[in-house]
Design a protein around this motif. Sequence first.
Motif, PDB file in Angstrom:
ATOM      1  N   SER A 198      15.011 -24.395   4.268  1.00  0.00           N
ATOM      2  CA  SER A 198      15.476 -24.521   5.640  1.00  0.00           C
ATOM      3  C   SER A 198      14.805 -23.454   6.489  1.00  0.00           C
ATOM      4  N   ALA A 208      20.788 -21.099   6.799  1.00  0.00           N
ATOM      5  CA  ALA A 208      21.837 -21.907   6.176  1.00  0.00           C
ATOM      6  C   ALA A 208      22.644 -22.729   7.165  1.00  0.00           C
ATOM      7  N   THR A 209      22.505 -22.470   8.455  1.00  0.00           N
ATOM      8  CA  THR A 209      23.272 -23.235   9.436  1.00  0.00           C
ATOM      9  C   THR A 209      22.553 -24.500   9.895  1.00  0.00           C
ATOM     10  N   ASN A 210      21.307 -24.685   9.476  1.00  0.00           N
ATOM     11  CA  ASN A 210      20.555 -25.885   9.834  1.00  0.00           C
ATOM     12  C   ASN A 210      21.312 -27.109   9.314  1.00  0.00           C
ATOM     13  N   GLY A 211      21.484 -28.109  10.165  1.00  0.00           N
ATOM     14  CA  GLY A 211      22.309 -29.267   9.832  1.00  0.00           C
ATOM     15  C   GLY A 211      21.901 -29.994   8.566  1.00  0.00           C
ATOM     16  N   TRP A 212      20.625 -30.305   8.411  1.00  0.00           N
ATOM     17  CA  TRP A 212      20.204 -31.059   7.224  1.00  0.00           C
ATOM     18  C   TRP A 212      20.485 -30.253   5.953  1.00  0.00           C
ATOM     19  N   TYR A 213      20.287 -28.933   6.039  1.00  0.00           N
ATOM     20  CA  TYR A 213      20.502 -28.067   4.879  1.00  0.00           C
ATOM     21  C   TYR A 213      21.986 -28.031   4.501  1.00  0.00           C
ATOM     22  N   ARG A 214      22.843 -27.846   5.481  1.00  0.00           N
ATOM     23  CA  ARG A 214      24.293 -27.819   5.218  1.00  0.00           C
ATOM     24  C   ARG A 214      24.753 -29.128   4.573  1.00  0.00           C
ATOM     25  N   ARG A 215      24.283 -30.248   5.113  1.00  0.00           N
ATOM     26  CA  ARG A 215      24.695 -31.549   4.583  1.00  0.00           C
ATOM     27  C   ARG A 215      24.149 -31.767   3.165  1.00  0.00           C
ATOM     28  N   ARG A 247      23.434 -29.448   0.912  1.00  0.00           N
ATOM     29  CA  ARG A 247      24.194 -28.595  -0.001  1.00  0.00           C
ATOM     30  C   ARG A 247      25.596 -29.146  -0.236  1.00  0.00           C
ATOM     31  N   ALA A 248      26.226 -29.624   0.814  1.00  0.00           N
ATOM     32  CA  ALA A 248      27.592 -30.134   0.679  1.00  0.00           C
ATOM     33  C   ALA A 248      27.624 -31.420  -0.149  1.00  0.00           C
ATOM     34  N   VAL A 264      17.701 -20.007   1.050  1.00  0.00           N
ATOM     35  CA  VAL A 264      17.936 -21.384   1.505  1.00  0.00           C
ATOM     36  C   VAL A 264      16.898 -22.340   0.905  1.00  0.00           C
TER      37      VAL A 264
END
Length: 125
Positions: free
Chosen positions: A48, A52-59, A61-62, A117
């Motif tokens: 990323s 870690a706050t980048n949207g694609w990265y958060r999604r 990981r989740a 990340v």
Amino acid sequence: MTAWTEDDLTRIGDAEELQVSSYRPDGTLRPFVTIWVVRAGDDIYIRSAYGATNGWYRRARAGGAGRIRAGGVERDVVFADAAVSAGADIDRAYHGKYDRYGPAIVGTVTGPDAATVTIRLLPRD
């Protein structure tokens, strides 16, 4: 999970960009996001660029799984952790492939902050 074939590693690793998508809870894919990708050894990695706050990265990981497209390869993948010991090799791969874009841009995907990340892409059956 299966291993990447040599052809997959070459095609994805040589691709200028990769498109990545994660699965929603209902099993549908989110829209693809275009990012940089590197091969280090027999592994494929993405990072990323904006933390870690980048949207694609958060999604990613989740959800833990998604789909990628690069170099004519389209595969379901698992978003896995990268080994800490791989960080220097991944940095070298990013520098070798993308340094022509300049240090300000490549700096967003290299170094200690970017290492936190990093996602290792594993092909999924």
